[in-house]
Design a protein around this motif. Structure first.
Motif, PDB file in Angstrom:
ATOM      1  N   ARG A  36       0.830  -1.203   0.000  1.00  0.00           N
ATOM      2  CA  ARG A  36       0.000   0.000   0.000  1.00  0.00           C
ATOM      3  C   ARG A  36       0.860   1.247   0.000  1.00  0.00           C
ATOM      4  N   ARG A  37       1.942   1.211   0.798  1.00  0.00           N
ATOM      5  CA  ARG A  37       2.807   2.372   0.879  1.00  0.00           C
ATOM      6  C   ARG A  37       3.465   2.664  -0.460  1.00  0.00           C
ATOM      7  N   ARG A  38       3.900   1.589  -1.167  1.00  0.00           N
ATOM      8  CA  ARG A  38       4.512   1.815  -2.468  1.00  0.00           C
ATOM      9  C   ARG A  38       3.537   2.486  -3.435  1.00  0.00           C
ATOM     10  N   ARG A  39       2.287   2.059  -3.394  1.00  0.00           N
ATOM     11  CA  ARG A  39       1.313   2.626  -4.327  1.00  0.00           C
ATOM     12  C   ARG A  39       1.043   4.096  -4.042  1.00  0.00           C
ATOM     13  N   ARG A  40       0.908   4.437  -2.775  1.00  0.00           N
ATOM     14  CA  ARG A  40       0.518   5.810  -2.438  1.00  0.00           C
ATOM     15  C   ARG A  40       1.697   6.770  -2.375  1.00  0.00           C
ATOM     16  N   GLY A  41       2.907   6.211  -2.252  1.00  0.00           N
ATOM     17  CA  GLY A  41       4.070   7.081  -2.262  1.00  0.00           C
ATOM     18  C   GLY A  41       4.470   7.549  -0.881  1.00  0.00           C
TER      19      GLY A  41
ATOM     20  N   LEU B 110      16.662   4.305  -6.389  1.00  0.00           N
ATOM     21  CA  LEU B 110      16.184   3.542  -5.231  1.00  0.00           C
ATOM     22  C   LEU B 110      14.970   4.228  -4.613  1.00  0.00           C
ATOM     23  N   TYR B 111      15.040   5.543  -4.482  1.00  0.00           N
ATOM     24  CA  TYR B 111      13.907   6.303  -3.947  1.00  0.00           C
ATOM     25  C   TYR B 111      12.691   6.166  -4.863  1.00  0.00           C
ATOM     26  N   GLY B 112      12.916   6.299  -6.157  1.00  0.00           N
ATOM     27  CA  GLY B 112      11.808   6.203  -7.107  1.00  0.00           C
ATOM     28  C   GLY B 112      11.128   4.844  -7.076  1.00  0.00           C
ATOM     29  N   LEU B 113      11.919   3.783  -6.977  1.00  0.00           N
ATOM     30  CA  LEU B 113      11.351   2.442  -6.925  1.00  0.00           C
ATOM     31  C   LEU B 113      10.550   2.226  -5.646  1.00  0.00           C
TER      32      LEU B 113
ATOM     33  N   PRO C  80       6.644   6.311 -11.587  1.00  0.00           N
ATOM     34  CA  PRO C  80       6.731   5.713 -12.922  1.00  0.00           C
ATOM     35  C   PRO C  80       8.074   6.093 -13.556  1.00  0.00           C
ATOM     36  N   PRO C  81       8.601   5.271 -14.467  1.00  0.00           N
ATOM     37  CA  PRO C  81       9.904   5.573 -15.071  1.00  0.00           C
ATOM     38  C   PRO C  81       9.971   6.944 -15.723  1.00  0.00           C
TER      39      PRO C  81
ATOM     40  N   ARG D  18       8.869   9.664 -14.706  1.00  0.00           N
ATOM     41  CA  ARG D  18       9.222  10.652 -13.679  1.00  0.00           C
ATOM     42  C   ARG D  18      10.550  10.319 -13.017  1.00  0.00           C
ATOM     43  N   MET D  19      10.777   9.030 -12.794  1.00  0.00           N
ATOM     44  CA  MET D  19      11.959   8.605 -12.048  1.00  0.00           C
ATOM     45  C   MET D  19      13.261   8.968 -12.762  1.00  0.00           C
ATOM     46  N   LEU D  20      13.331   8.771 -14.071  1.00  0.00           N
ATOM     47  CA  LEU D  20      14.572   9.021 -14.793  1.00  0.00           C
ATOM     48  C   LEU D  20      14.964  10.499 -14.780  1.00  0.00           C
ATOM     49  N   PRO D  21      14.058  11.447 -15.112  1.00  0.00           N
ATOM     50  CA  PRO D  21      14.438  12.861 -14.996  1.00  0.00           C
ATOM     51  C   PRO D  21      14.755  13.261 -13.553  1.00  0.00           C
ATOM     52  N   PHE D  22      14.023  12.704 -12.589  1.00  0.00           N
ATOM     53  CA  PHE D  22      14.286  12.991 -11.179  1.00  0.00           C
ATOM     54  C   PHE D  22      15.702  12.550 -10.809  1.00  0.00           C
ATOM     55  N   ALA D  23      16.078  11.347 -11.208  1.00  0.00           N
ATOM     56  CA  ALA D  23      17.418  10.852 -10.900  1.00  0.00           C
ATOM     57  C   ALA D  23      18.486  11.701 -11.589  1.00  0.00           C
ATOM     58  N   ALA D  24      18.216  12.121 -12.813  1.00  0.00           N
ATOM     59  CA  ALA D  24      19.164  12.989 -13.518  1.00  0.00           C
ATOM     60  C   ALA D  24      19.322  14.327 -12.799  1.00  0.00           C
ATOM     61  N   LYS D  25      18.227  14.849 -12.271  1.00  0.00           N
ATOM     62  CA  LYS D  25      18.283  16.112 -11.546  1.00  0.00           C
ATOM     63  C   LYS D  25      19.083  15.970 -10.258  1.00  0.00           C
TER      64      LYS D  25
END
Length: 402
Positions: free
Chosen positions: A33-38, A358-361, A366-367, A369-376
């Motif tokens: 549940r936590r993974r889904r809601r963030g 790791l945080y994004g997963l 979703p990828p 968002r995760m990829l630009p976030f990791a690049a930032k």
């Protein structure tokens, strides 16, 4: 300072692990549940932040900035000197901790000044060092890093720790409690014998595993068989597979490693490329991996300075003549364009990227968002000397858009 694993009896370790350092352990249903809601919903409901267990390299980094790299037999002066923690696992977990995860680390230092500084710095960033081993004799790992101010490159000279960590030092009880409640496990492929022991237990518990495939190392092939996710350096996919191009190499990796859900290759200032596996393929026929990559490149907005992600359609049948085909999609993310006056040091940029992945997963990004976030996050880290000086916290205004 949190006591180290070898200094406490098992009963005290269980007490520290379940209360002092990690809070209440949640059942699997609440973790899903936590993974889904963030992360925001988890914090609002009073649940602890997701847990990542890392096993691998740590060190003390001695960073010297010079005007330009010296020639043989030159004598030059440094422009700036900084001493701080380093090592792939130490850096990636520091990035993850500042973003909001609760990391635990398995590694080893000596009972020397460097080892004490390593432990203190990790603990200051909120990393649980309960499972760190401390040798009474020997030396802690350290690295000399020369940063060329002119080219913005760095040269590393690493001295491994001694004596090394061996699997027998990680007791079954400590391994069990280290994995209790973990949402993901991360390896940089150092300490490979111990890492394999941790990976086998994590796999039995069905805990996802992320592997940092920086280069070919002893034990890497065995660890890759347990991987759920892989993040590679730019040269690794072709070096490991012998493929003619990076896109073909990614298809080859997913074909050879059927348990992997995605593989990411970081490309420095060119961003990163991800191949994500899917269960089903469309009925529109196969598409060549190189051609698909080229089509994504043509969609890149060259005027944008912020990281952006371009994704192919889902459930494609992506083929490569040399290796066959897989069902999935290809995603290309650009890197942040950092003004020359703000680019200080690229040391640890890949580790920062992995910390953000790791945080994004763990938080269900979703990828796209995760990829630009990791690049930032990686871009933020390049604005200070050393791998950790400029790693952002989750509340950093520069991350507000993600």
């Amino acid at each position: 300072m949190v006591p180290c694993a070898q200094q406490l009896p098992t009963a005290q370790l269980h007490s520290l692990g379940r209360h002092t350092c990690r809070g209440i352990i949640l059942p699997p249903r609440l973790h899903r549940r936590r993974r889904r809601r963030g992360i925001a919903a988890a914090m609002a409901s009073g649940n602890p932040n997701p847990v990542v267990l890392g096993c691998g390299g740590i060190s003390v980094d001695y960073l010297a900035t010079v005007a330009s790299f010296p020639n043989p037999d030159d004598k030059i002066r440094s422009l700036e000197l900084k001493v701080q923690g380093g090592g792939n696992t130490g850096n990636a977990l520091t990035a993850a901790a500042r973003l909001g995860l609760r990391p635990r680390i398995i590694s080893k230092v000596a009972n020397d000044a460097q080892g004490k500084n390593i432990l203190s710095e990790l603990q200051t960033d909120g990393i649980d060092t309960t499972y760190m081993l401390v040798a009474e004799n020997g030396n802690s790992p350290f690295t000399y890093i020369i940063v060329d101010e002119q080219t913005k490159t760095r040269t590393c000279i690493h001295t491994p720790g001694s004596p090394p960590l061996v699997p027998e030092e990680l007791t079954k009880a400590n391994l069990s409690t280290a994995l209790d409640g973990a949402d993901i496990v991360y390896f940089d492929v150092r300490l490979h014998d111990t890492a394999l022991l941790v990976a086998e237990e994590a796999s039995q518990r069905k805990i996802p595993i992320l592997i940092d495939a920086e280069r070919k190392r002893e034990g890497l092939d065995e660890l890759l068989n347990f991987a759920s996710y892989v993040v590679c350096s730019a040269k690794f996919p072709q070096a490991w597979t012998g493929a003619s191009s990076v896109p073909v190499a990614l298809v080859s990796m997913l074909s050879r490693l059927p348990n992997i859900k995605f593989v990411i290759v970081t490309l420095g200032e060119k961003g990163c490329l991800m191949l994500e596996r899917s269960a089903d393929a469309s009925e529109a026929g196969e598409i060549d991996a190189d051609a698909l990559f080229e089509s994504l490149q043509k969609k890149v907005d060259q005027s944008s300075t912020m990281p952006k992600c371009i994704a192919s359609k889902s459930n494609l049948r992506i083929s490569a003549d040399e290796v066959g085909s897989i069902s999935g999609r290809l995603l290309l993310s650009t890197a942040e364009v950092i003004p020359p006056g703000e680019l200080i040091d690229t040391t640890g940029a890949g580790d920062a990227f992995i910390g953000a992945v790791l945080y994004g997963l763990c938080t269900g990004m979703p990828p796209e968002r995760m990829l630009p976030f990791a690049a930032k996050v990686a871009g933020c880290g390049c604005r200070g000397l050393g791998a950790r000086s400029s790693l952002p916290h989750r509340a950093d205004p520069r991350l507000a858009g993600y």
